[in-house]
Design a protein around this motif. Structure first.
Motif, PDB file in Angstrom:
ATOM      1  N   VAL A  87      45.372  26.601  43.961  1.00  0.00           N
ATOM      2  CA  VAL A  87      45.674  26.920  41.819  1.00  0.00           C
ATOM      3  C   VAL A  87      44.360  27.156  41.642  1.00  0.00           C
ATOM      4  CG1 VAL A  87      46.332  24.998  40.132  1.00  0.00           C
ATOM      5  CG2 VAL A  87      46.856  24.344  42.228  1.00  0.00           C
ATOM      6  N   TYR A  88      44.038  28.278  40.939  1.00  0.00           N
ATOM      7  CA  TYR A  88      43.200  28.525  40.329  1.00  0.00           C
ATOM      8  C   TYR A  88      42.790  28.024  39.100  1.00  0.00           C
ATOM      9  CZ  TYR A  88      42.532  32.354  43.877  1.00  0.00           C
ATOM     10  OH  TYR A  88      42.154  33.122  44.993  1.00  0.00           O
ATOM     11  N   GLY A  89      42.058  28.032  38.477  1.00  0.00           N
ATOM     12  CA  GLY A  89      41.325  27.462  37.024  1.00  0.00           C
ATOM     13  C   GLY A  89      41.879  25.759  36.829  1.00  0.00           C
ATOM     14  N   ALA A 133      46.293  26.585  34.881  1.00  0.00           N
ATOM     15  CA  ALA A 133      46.380  27.290  35.781  1.00  0.00           C
ATOM     16  C   ALA A 133      46.725  27.944  36.749  1.00  0.00           C
ATOM     17  CB  ALA A 133      46.517  25.894  36.038  1.00  0.00           C
ATOM     18  N   VAL A 134      47.007  28.830  37.705  1.00  0.00           N
ATOM     19  CA  VAL A 134      47.499  29.716  38.738  1.00  0.00           C
ATOM     20  C   VAL A 134      47.850  29.168  40.512  1.00  0.00           C
ATOM     21  CG1 VAL A 134      48.262  32.120  38.859  1.00  0.00           C
ATOM     22  CG2 VAL A 134      46.402  31.822  37.142  1.00  0.00           C
ATOM     23  N   HIS A 135      48.762  28.667  40.135  1.00  0.00           N
ATOM     24  CA  HIS A 135      49.319  28.473  41.360  1.00  0.00           C
ATOM     25  C   HIS A 135      49.977  29.146  42.671  1.00  0.00           C
ATOM     26  CE1 HIS A 135      49.826  24.057  40.219  1.00  0.00           C
ATOM     27  NE2 HIS A 135      50.193  24.397  39.247  1.00  0.00           N
ATOM     28  N   ALA A 136      48.684  29.859  42.897  1.00  0.00           N
ATOM     29  CA  ALA A 136      48.376  31.307  44.355  1.00  0.00           C
ATOM     30  C   ALA A 136      49.190  31.069  44.928  1.00  0.00           C
ATOM     31  CB  ALA A 136      46.940  31.334  44.578  1.00  0.00           C
ATOM     32  N   LEU A 137      49.224  29.215  45.642  1.00  0.00           N
ATOM     33  CA  LEU A 137      49.309  29.337  46.428  1.00  0.00           C
ATOM     34  C   LEU A 137      50.623  28.202  47.194  1.00  0.00           C
ATOM     35  CD1 LEU A 137      46.985  30.271  49.590  1.00  0.00           C
ATOM     36  CD2 LEU A 137      48.997  31.855  48.813  1.00  0.00           C
ATOM     37  N   GLY A 195      54.007  41.131  50.893  1.00  0.00           N
ATOM     38  CA  GLY A 195      54.511  40.987  49.701  1.00  0.00           C
ATOM     39  C   GLY A 195      54.123  41.332  48.594  1.00  0.00           C
ATOM     40  N   PRO A 196      55.034  41.372  47.457  1.00  0.00           N
ATOM     41  CA  PRO A 196      54.319  41.938  45.782  1.00  0.00           C
ATOM     42  C   PRO A 196      53.134  41.456  45.678  1.00  0.00           C
ATOM     43  CG  PRO A 196      56.777  41.056  45.948  1.00  0.00           C
ATOM     44  CD  PRO A 196      55.815  39.932  47.229  1.00  0.00           C
ATOM     45  N   SER A 197      52.607  42.408  45.186  1.00  0.00           N
ATOM     46  CA  SER A 197      51.161  42.108  44.371  1.00  0.00           C
ATOM     47  C   SER A 197      51.445  41.149  43.451  1.00  0.00           C
ATOM     48  CB  SER A 197      51.011  43.652  43.395  1.00  0.00           C
ATOM     49  OG  SER A 197      49.537  43.309  42.783  1.00  0.00           O
ATOM     50  N   GLY A 198      50.423  40.305  43.916  1.00  0.00           N
ATOM     51  CA  GLY A 198      49.721  39.097  43.360  1.00  0.00           C
ATOM     52  C   GLY A 198      51.272  37.717  43.532  1.00  0.00           C
ATOM     53  N   SER A 199      51.110  38.123  45.247  1.00  0.00           N
ATOM     54  CA  SER A 199      52.417  37.068  45.615  1.00  0.00           C
ATOM     55  C   SER A 199      51.393  35.675  45.902  1.00  0.00           C
ATOM     56  CB  SER A 199      53.292  37.470  46.788  1.00  0.00           C
ATOM     57  OG  SER A 199      52.271  38.327  47.442  1.00  0.00           O
ATOM     58  N   GLY A 200      50.013  36.218  46.359  1.00  0.00           N
ATOM     59  CA  GLY A 200      48.966  35.104  46.916  1.00  0.00           C
ATOM     60  C   GLY A 200      48.814  35.575  48.402  1.00  0.00           C
ATOM     61  N   LYS A 201      49.471  37.289  49.019  1.00  0.00           N
ATOM     62  CA  LYS A 201      48.802  37.393  50.151  1.00  0.00           C
ATOM     63  C   LYS A 201      47.179  37.065  50.175  1.00  0.00           C
ATOM     64  CE  LYS A 201      49.975  41.994  49.733  1.00  0.00           C
ATOM     65  NZ  LYS A 201      50.342  41.840  48.409  1.00  0.00           N
ATOM     66  N   SER A 202      46.412  37.577  49.443  1.00  0.00           N
ATOM     67  CA  SER A 202      44.608  37.500  49.865  1.00  0.00           C
ATOM     68  C   SER A 202      44.726  36.375  49.343  1.00  0.00           C
ATOM     69  CB  SER A 202      44.098  38.479  49.178  1.00  0.00           C
ATOM     70  OG  SER A 202      44.365  39.894  48.978  1.00  0.00           O
ATOM     71  N   THR A 203      44.956  35.278  49.179  1.00  0.00           N
ATOM     72  CA  THR A 203      44.613  33.608  48.208  1.00  0.00           C
ATOM     73  C   THR A 203      44.848  33.395  50.259  1.00  0.00           C
ATOM     74  OG1 THR A 203      45.021  34.331  46.411  1.00  0.00           O
ATOM     75  CG2 THR A 203      45.185  31.886  47.473  1.00  0.00           C
ATOM     76  N   LEU A 204      45.928  33.677  50.642  1.00  0.00           N
ATOM     77  CA  LEU A 204      46.249  32.894  51.643  1.00  0.00           C
ATOM     78  C   LEU A 204      44.860  33.431  53.242  1.00  0.00           C
ATOM     79  CD1 LEU A 204      48.186  31.832  53.597  1.00  0.00           C
ATOM     80  CD2 LEU A 204      50.184  33.759  53.968  1.00  0.00           C
TER      81      LEU A 204
HETATM   82  N1  LIG Z   1      39.862  34.042  40.787  1.00  0.00           N
HETATM   83  C1  LIG Z   1      41.058  33.580  40.565  1.00  0.00           C
HETATM   84  N2  LIG Z   1      41.087  33.047  39.466  1.00  0.00           N
HETATM   85  C2  LIG Z   1      42.103  32.766  39.191  1.00  0.00           C
HETATM   86  N3  LIG Z   1      43.548  33.894  39.501  1.00  0.00           N
HETATM   87  C3  LIG Z   1      43.137  34.493  40.505  1.00  0.00           C
HETATM   88  C4  LIG Z   1      41.969  34.842  40.663  1.00  0.00           C
HETATM   89  N4  LIG Z   1      43.006  35.108  42.862  1.00  0.00           N
HETATM   90  C5  LIG Z   1      43.887  35.118  42.444  1.00  0.00           C
HETATM   91  N5  LIG Z   1      44.354  34.985  41.326  1.00  0.00           N
HETATM   92  C6  LIG Z   1      46.066  34.474  40.966  1.00  0.00           C
HETATM   93  O1  LIG Z   1      46.467  34.388  42.354  1.00  0.00           O
HETATM   94  C7  LIG Z   1      47.826  35.165  42.124  1.00  0.00           C
HETATM   95  C8  LIG Z   1      47.688  35.626  43.954  1.00  0.00           C
HETATM   96  O2  LIG Z   1      46.633  36.316  43.418  1.00  0.00           O
HETATM   97  P1  LIG Z   1      46.390  36.879  45.084  1.00  0.00           P
HETATM   98  O3  LIG Z   1      46.049  36.516  46.608  1.00  0.00           O
HETATM   99  O4  LIG Z   1      44.963  37.866  45.031  1.00  0.00           O
HETATM  100  O5  LIG Z   1      47.485  38.506  45.089  1.00  0.00           O
HETATM  101  P2  LIG Z   1      48.154  39.637  45.799  1.00  0.00           P
HETATM  102  O6  LIG Z   1      46.622  39.390  47.541  1.00  0.00           O
HETATM  103  O7  LIG Z   1      49.032  39.116  46.658  1.00  0.00           O
HETATM  104  O8  LIG Z   1      47.845  40.611  44.982  1.00  0.00           O
HETATM  105  C9  LIG Z   1      47.583  36.576  41.128  1.00  0.00           C
HETATM  106  O9  LIG Z   1      48.562  35.952  40.303  1.00  0.00           O
HETATM  107  C10 LIG Z   1      46.342  36.687  40.502  1.00  0.00           C
HETATM  108  O10 LIG Z   1      46.486  36.706  39.194  1.00  0.00           O
END
Ligand SMILES: Nc1ncnc2c1ncn2[C@@H]1O[C@H](COP(=O)(O)OP(=O)(O)O)[C@@H](O)[C@H]1O
Ligand SMILES: [Mg+2]
Lengths: 256, 836
Positions: A28-30, A35-39, A56-65
Motif C-alpha cells: 500500500v502506498y500512502g 492510500a493506493v493498493h498497488a498489490l 499487465g496493463p499500466s499501473g497494474s503493479g508490475k514494477s511494484t511486485l
Molecule cells: N511511490 C508511489 N507512491 C504512490 N503510489 C505509487 C507509487 N509507486 C506506484 N504507485 C502506484 O501503484 C500502482 C502500481 O504501480 P506500478 O507498480 O508502477 O505499475 P506498473 O509498473 O504495472 O505500471 C499504480 O497505481 C501507481 O500509481
C-alpha cells in the motif's frame, strides 16, 4: 540468517526448489484516503532456471511486485523468500548484502555508471562484494553478448542496445540466484530488443540462470517460458510457453 | 517568465539558502567592518565633543612649517588671562615622570606620562574616584595603572622627576584617560599644574585652554585671543579643535577599516566563485527544463533573463541577511574588544545608510556578475535537448586558447616573481612579487580544469586503494567534471594560499630574527634605561663587572650629532670586554683607534663614505671633529650605535654621559636563576634600569608574531568557511544530479555506509587538491616575499603547519560532505530509480 555460502542452485534446472516465492504479498502506498493498493495479495513462485515474464496493463503493479520481490522496497504484508532467505524482516544492511550476493538487476534505462568503462561496469557487482570474477565465466558472458571489442568504452560511447547488453552481462557475471529485469527492452528498437531478449533466453537455457522480467510488450514476453498476468494488484492469469499471439489474446481478455 | 522563475526559486528553498549563505557571509563581514569602525569613530567623536564642550578657545604652539615649534609658555598664559572676555585660562602640561611600582622599579616599558589637572571649569579630566590634586603633595593616577600596579586612593606613591630624583605624593584620586590613546598606553600621573611642570621638567605648555566670560561667544573670544597671541600661537575654537582631533583619530580607524575590508574582499571573491559554480551546476541540471521552455517558445533572452533574475533574488536576500549578520558581527567584535580591556565605545551599534548601500550593491552585483556566464551558457541549450532522455555528461577538452592564456599568465607571473626576488629588498620588490603572485594565481585559475585530473589521480591513489569500490568511484567522480571540481577547489585554494603565505612569512621572520640575535652576539641580559638615552649611571656597569656570575659586560652609550650636511645620527661607543669583538663587514674593528670611526652599512650609504674616507662630526664638547672610517658593519644585526667611535674619544666629544644599554653574558655553568638575581640586584638601586633577558626578548617577539598569525588566521577563516560551503553546495548538487546513479549502486549492493563513504572520499579528494595547490603557491610566494623584505633571510618552511593545513582541508571537505552524503544514503532506491 545465512546469505553467504554457495550462491544459487547453479544449473539445477527442473525440480529444484523455487528461486523466489511470494505469499500473500500486499503493498500500500500512502495512507488513509490517499492510500493506493498497488498489490492486493499476490501468491507467486518462480522456478529456478526458468524465464518468467510479468505482464499487465499500466499501473497494474508490475514494477511494484518486482521491487518487493527484489528487496528494493518494503512490503506492506505477506512474505517473500529468495532461496531459503526470507526478505521481510531484514534490515537495510542485510537486504543490501542479499542483493549483492544473490540478485542481478537490469533496468529500463540508466543501467550503467557513466564514469566506468563497459568492462568496469560488468565487474562492478563483484567488486562491490569483494569477490573475484571467474575469468572463464567473464569470457563466456562477454562472448555471448558480443561485447569483446567494446570493453574499453564508456557508456556514452555505446548505443542503447549495447548499453543494455552490458547490463545483461553485468547481471550474469555474479551468478545471482535470480535476475530481475524491469522493461529491459523498453527503450530499444525492435532489433536491439530482440538481441537482448535472446541473450536473456540463452543465459537461461545454457547457464541455467533464473530470470524474472517485467514487460508490457507481448513479443518480449514470448521469449519467456512462462507469463503471469497482473491486474489491479492481483495475479489474474498465467500462460506457459507463450507466443506473441497467445499473450496478446490473454491481454485482450483481461482488458475487456 | 517571471512567475516561472519565482516558482522555481520557491520550490528550491534549501538550495537557495545554501547559495545565499556564501554571499551572506561575505556581505556580513564587510558590513560588520563598517559597523565596528563606525561605532568606534562615532564614540570617539562624541567623547571629543564632550571634552571640547568645556573649552571655548585653545591656544596651540604655532606650527612654523618645520618640526620646531614656538613655545607656549607662562608668559603667554598671563597675556591670554589678561584678554577681555576671558573668564579663565589654564596651561596644559604634558611630559613624562616615571611612577615607581611596588617592586621599586619604574613601571612599564616607557615612563608614565605626567599631566596637569587644572581646577575649575576648565578641568577636562574625568575624576572617577577620590578628588583632583589640590597641593604639591598630592597626585592622581589613571584608573588602569592604579589597578594593574595595585595602588588605591590614600596610598603613598613615588614618582621620579626628569632628573631621576624620587618624590613622594599622596594618591588622592583616580581619573579616566578618556580617548587619549597615548596616555592609555603609557599610563599617567596627574599633578597640579606647577607640580606637573616641576616633575616633568617641561618649561612650556602643550596648549592653553580658555573659557569665555558670560555672554562672550567662542568666536568673538577666539578673535580677541588671536589678536593678543599673534604669531606665537595658533588659536582655535574648542569645537573646531575637537573636530580636528576626531578626524585625526578617524584616520586610524580608516586603516583598520581598510585592512578588514581587504579580508572582506577576499571573502567576497571566494563567495563569487561559489555562486558562479552553483549557477553553472544549476544550469547544467536544468538543461531539460530550459530546453522545454525554449520548445514552448521562450526566447534566448528570456532564458538568460530568468537566470539573471534568479541570481538577483538570491543576491537581494543574501545581502539583506548579510547586513543583519554584519550588525551582529560588529557588535560581537566590539564586545570582544571591550573584553580585552581596551576602552572602546560600544554604544549605538547601527547600520549606517552608507553601509546598507555598499552591502546591498556589493552583494547583488557580485551575485549577478557571478551568474552571468552560467546564464549565457543556459541560452545555448538547444530546444532539442528537452527530448533527450539522459542529461549528457559534460565533457571537457583542454582547449588551445586555455593553454595559451594560462601559459602567458604563468610566464608573466614567473617573470615578475623572478624579477622581484632578484631585486634589492624593499617595497618595490615586494610589490613586484605580489604582482607575480596574482598573475600566477590567474594562470592556475585558468589551468585549474586541466590540473584537476592528474591531481585527483595523485591524491586519490591512496583512498582508491584503501576504500575499495567506493574509493575508486569517488576518485572517478572527482574527475568527471573538471571545470566544476576546479572552481570548487580554487575557492579553497585562495584561503589556503594566503594562510600558507602568512605562516611561511611568520616562521621565516621568527627564525631570521633569532638567527640575527644569535649571530650578532649572544646576549643573555640587556639592561636598558626606561625613557631617555644615557640615563644609566656608569656605576651600574661597574657593579655588574664585579659580579662573578657574569662573564662579560659591555656598556653602550650614544648621543645624537650632526654629520656633515647629512642631518642627525646616533654617535656612540661601546666599552671593551674580553670576549666581545663586533664583526666588521669591511675594514676591521681592530683599527678603531682614537680619531677613527666605524659605520653601519646604511650610514655608509647615507654618507657615501667608504673605509678610508673621512667624515666630519659635530660634537658638543670638542667642536667639529674629522674622523677616518676604518670599519663598516651590518647595522640591523648589531646593537652597536650606527656611528661608533672609540670609548675615550666619546667622552671627549660628548662628555661623561651615562650608559644607554648594558649587555651582559652569563659565565658558563652559572644557573639562569642566580645570574638573573645578580643582574637584578645590580640594577635594583636604579629604578629606571630595566632588565630583559634574551629569552624574554625572543618570547615577546614570538608572542607578537603568534598574535598576528592568530588574527590573520581568524580573518582568513571566513574565506575558508565560504569555500567549504562551496564544497558542500557542489556536492549536494552533484548528489542531486546523481540520484539515479546512487540508486543503481545501492541496487547493485552498495551499502549505505559505503555510499556515504564514497561522497566523503570525493570531498576529501577535492579538499586536499585545493589545499595542495594552495600550499604550493603559498610556500613559493611566501619564500619570494621573504626575499624582498630584508637581507640575510633564513627561509623556513613550517612543515607541521603546512601538513596541518592539508589535513584540515581534507577533514573540512569531509565535514562539508556529511549532509549531502546523508541525504544521498537516505534516499529510497525505488523512488530514486524512477526519478529523472
Ligand atoms: N511511490 C508511489 N507512491 C504512490 N503510489 C505509487 C507509487 N509507486 C506506484 N504507485 C502506484 O501503484 C500502482 C502500481 O504501480 P506500478 O507498480 O508502477 O505499475 P506498473 O509498473 O504495472 O505500471 C499504480 O497505481 C501507481 O500509481
Ligand atoms: Mg512500471
Amino acid at each position: 540468517m545465512t546469505i553467504t555460502g554457495e550462491v544459487g542452485a547453479w544449473n539445477a534446472r527442473g525440480n529444484a526448489a523455487p528461486a523466489v516465492v511470494a505469499r500473500g504479498l500486499t503493498k500500500v502506498y500512502g495512507q488513509g484516503d490517499a492510500a493506493v493498493h498497488a498489490l492486493r495479495g499476490v501468491d507467486v513462485s518462480f522456478e529456478t532456471g526458468a524465464f518468467t515474464a510479468i505482464m499487465g496493463p499500466s499501473g497494474s503493479g508490475k514494477s511494484t511486485l518486482m521491487h518487493c520481490l527484489a528487496g528494493l522496497d518494503a512490503v506492506s504484508g505477506g512474505k517473500v523468500h529468495i532461496g531459503d532467505v526470507e526478505l521481510t524482516g531484514l534490515n537495510d544492511k542485510q537486504l543490501t548484502l542479499l542483493r549483492r550476493e544473490r540478485i542481478g538487476f537490469i533496468f529500463q534505462a540508466f543501467n550503467l555508471l557513466p564514469t566506468l568503462t563497459a568492462e568496469q561496469n560488468i565487474r562492478l557487482p563483484l567488486e562491490i562484494s569483494g569477490r573475484k570474477a571467474d575469468q572463464d565465466l567473464f569470457d563466456r558472458v562477454v562472448e555471448t553478448v558480443g561485447l569483446r571489442d567494446r570493453l574499453g568504452h564508456k557508456p556514452t560511447e555505446l548505443s542503447g542496445g549495447q548499453q543494455q547488453r552490458v547490463a545483461v552481462a553485468r547481471a550474469l557475471i555474479s551468478k545471482p540466484q535470480v535476475i530481475f529485469a524491469d522493461e529491459p527492452t523498453g527503450n530499444l528498437d525492435s532489433r536491439s530488443g530482440a538481441e537482448v531478449l535472446s541473450f536473456l533466453r540463452t543465459s537461461v537455457r545454457e547457464l541455467g540462470q533464473t530470470i524474472v522480467m517485467v514487460t508490457h510488450d507481448p513479443v518480449a514476453a514470448s521469449y519467456a517460458d512462462r507469463v503471469i498476468f497482473l491486474r489491479d494488484g492481483l495475479l489474474v492469469s498465467e500462460l506457459m510457453r507463450p507466443s506473441p499471439q497467445s499473450v496478446l489474446d490473454t491481454l485482450m481478455k483481461l482488458e475487456a | 517568465m517571471l512567475k516561472t522563475t519565482l516558482a522555481g526559486l520557491r520550490a528550491h528553498k534549501l538550495r537557495l539558502l545554501l547559495t545565499s549563505l556564501a554571499i551572506m557571509l561575505g556581505v556580513g563581514f564587510i558590513a560588520g567592518t563598517f559597523v565596528l569602525t563606525d561605532t568606534i569613530e562615532a564614540g570617539f567623536r562624541q567623547k571629543f565633543a564632550a571634552a571640547a564642550d568645556k573649552i571655548d578657545v585653545v591656544v596651540l604652539p604655532a606650527e612654523d612649517g618645520g618640526r620646531e615649534q614656538q613655545a607656549v609658555g607662562a608668559e603667554l598664559l598671563e597675556k591670554v588671562r589678561g584678554v577681555e572676555g576671558v573668564a579663565d585660562a589654564q596651561g596644559i602640561v604634558r611630559g613624562t615622570a616615571a611612577l615607581i611600582g611596588k617592586d621599586g622599579k619604574a613601571v612599564g616599558d616607557y615612563p608614565t606620562s605626567a599631566v596637569s589637572i587644572p581646577d575649575g571649569r576648565l578641568n577636562r579630566t574625568e575624576i572617577t574616584g577620590g578628588a583632583a590634586p589640590k597641593s604639591a603633595a598630592e597626585a592622581v593616577l589613571d584608573e588602569n595603572t592604579a589597578k594593574t600596579r595595585g595602588f588605591a586612593v590614600g596610598d603613598r606613591i613615588t614618582v621620579l622627576d626628569s632628573k631621576n630624583v624620587k618624590h613622594e605624593f599622596t594618591l588622592v584620586g583616580l581619573f579616566d584617560v578618556g580617548v587619549d590613546q597615548a596616555l592609555a598606553y603609557s599610563g599617567a600621573v596627574g599633578f597640579t599644574t606647577d607640580t606637573a611642570m616641576k616633575m616633568s621638567g617641561e618649561k612650556d605648555f602643550r596648549e592653553i585652554d580658555v573659557a569665555a566670560a558670560e555672554g562672550v561667544t567662542a568666536e568673538t573670544l577666539r578673535a580677541s585671543v588671536a589678536a593678543a597671541v599673534g604669531a606665537r600661537g595658533e588659536v582655535k575654537t574648542g569645537a573646531k579643535h575637537a573636530e580636528e582631533l576626531a578626524a585625526a583619530n578617524g584616520a586610524d580607524t580608516k586603516m583598520l577599516t581598510l585592512g578588514l575590508l581587504l579580508f572582506g574582499l577576499v571573502a567576497m571573491f571566494v563567495a563569487a566563485l561559489v555562486i558562479y559554480n552553483t549557477f553553472n551546476i544549476l544550469v547544467a541540471q536544468r538543461t531539460r527544463e530550459m530546453a522545454l521552455l525554449r520548445c514552448i517558445g521562450a526566447t534566448r533572452r528570456q532564458v538568460f533573463g530568468s537566470i539573471v533574475l534568479e541570481s538577483a533574488v538570491v543576491g537581494l536576500i543574501s545581502s539583506v541577511l548579510g547586513l543583519l549578520t554584519g550588525l551582529g558581527l560588529g557588535a560581537g567584535a566590539l564586545a570582544v574588544i571591550g573584553r580585552t580591556g581596551l576602552d572602546v565605545p560600544t554604544d549605538g551599534v547601527a547600520l549606517a545608510p552608507r553601509t546598507v548601500a555598499i552591502g546591498m550593491v556589493l552583494g547583488i552585483v557580485v551575485t549577478i556578475a557571478a551568474a552571468l556566464l552560467p546564464a549565457r551558457a543556459a541560452t545555448r541549450v538547444a530546444p532539442i535537448a528537452a527530448l533527450r532522455s539522459q542529461v549528457e555528461e559534460q565533457t571537457f577538452r583542454t582547449g588551445v586558447v586555455r593553454v595559451v592564456f594560462a601559459g602567458l599568465f604563468l610566464l608573466a607571473g614567473v617573470g615578475a616573481t623572478v624579477l622581484g626576488v632578484t631585486q634589492e629588498p624593499g617595497e618595490a620588490a615586494l610589490f613586484t612579487v605580489m604582482g607575480g603572485g596574482a598573475l600566477t594565481f590567474l594562470a592556475v585559475l585558468i589551468l585549474g580544469p586541466v590540473l584537476v585530473k592528474p591531481l585527483s589521480a595523485f591524491v586519490g591513489w591512496l583512498p582508491g586503494r584503501l576504500f575499495g569500490v567506493p574509493g575508486r568511484l569517488a576518485v572517478d567522480n572527482s574527475q568527471r567534471n573538471p571545470k566544476r571540481s576546479a572552481t570548487t577547489t580554487v575557492a579553497l585554494t585562495i584561503g589556503v594560499t594566503l594562510m600558507t603565505l602568512i605562516s611561511v612569512l611568520t616562521a621565516t621572520l621568527r627564525v631570521t630574527y633569532n638567527a640575527k640575535l644569535d649571530e650578532q652576539f649572544p646576549v643573555d641580559y640587556l639592561v636598558a634605561s626606561q625613557g631617555d638615552q644615557g640615563a644609566l649611571p656608569r656605576a651600574l656597569a661597574e657593579d655588574l663587572r664585579t659580579r662573578p656570575e657574569l662573564a662579560s659586560v659591555v656598556a653602550l652609550r650614544a648621543a645624537s650629532a650632526k654629520i656633515g650636511g647629512n642631518g642627525e645620527f646616533e654617535v656612540g661607543t661601546f666599552t671593551a670586554a674580553a670576549d666581545f669583538t663586533p664583526k666588521a663587514d669591511t675594514g676591521s674593528f681592530g683599527d678603531l683607534k682614537p680619531g677613527t670611526v666605524a659605520l653601519a652599512d646604511y650610514v655608509v650609504k647615507d654618507l657615501k663614505a667608504e673605509v678610508g674616507d673621512t667624515i666630519a662630526v659635530k660634537t658638543t664638547e670638542d667642536g667639529t671633529v674629522r674622523l677616518k672610517v676604518v670599519a663598516t658593519f651590518l647595522g640591523e644585526n648589531a646593537l652597536l650605535p650606527e656611528v661608533t667611535v672609540p670609548e675615550q674619544d666619546f667622552d671627549r666629544y660628548f662628555g661623561p654621559l651615562g650608559d644607554g644599554q648594558i649587555i651582559a653574558n652569563v659565565k658558563d655553568g652559572v644557573a639562569e636563576e642566580s645570574a638573573r638575581k645578580a643582574v637584578e640586584a645590580a640594577a635594583q638601586p636604579y629604578p629606571t634600569a630595566k632588565v630583559a633577558s634574551s629569552t624574554e626578548i625572543r618570547g615577546e617577539f614570538d608572542e607578537a608574531l603568534d598574535m598576528m598569525l592568530m588574527i590573520i588566521t581568524g580573518l582568513l577563516g571566513l574565506a575558508i568557511l565560504i569555500s567549504l560551503l562551496g564544497i558542500a553546495n557542489t556536492l549536494s548538487l552533484s548528489v542531486h544530479e546523481r540520484t539515479r546513479e546512487s540508486a543503481l549502486l545501492r541496487a547493485l549492493g552498495l551499502t549505505r555506509p559505503q555510499l556515504r563513504r564514497m561522497l566523503s572520499v570525493e570531498a576529501l579528494v577535492l579538499g586536499i587538491i585545493g589545499a595542495l595547490v594552495g600550499v604550493a603557491l603559498g610556500a613559493v610566494f611566501g619564500w619570494a616575499a621573504t626575499t624582498t623584505m630584508t637581507t640575510g633571510v633564513v627561509f623556513q618552511l613550517p612543515i607541521p603547519q603546512i601538513l596541518a593545513f592539508v589535513a584540515l582541508s581534507g577533514l573540512a571537505g569531509v565535514v562539508a560532505a556529511v549532509l549531502p552524503a546523508r541525504r544521498a544514503a537516505r534516499a529510497s532506491i525505488v523512488g530514486s530509480l524512477a526519478s529523472g
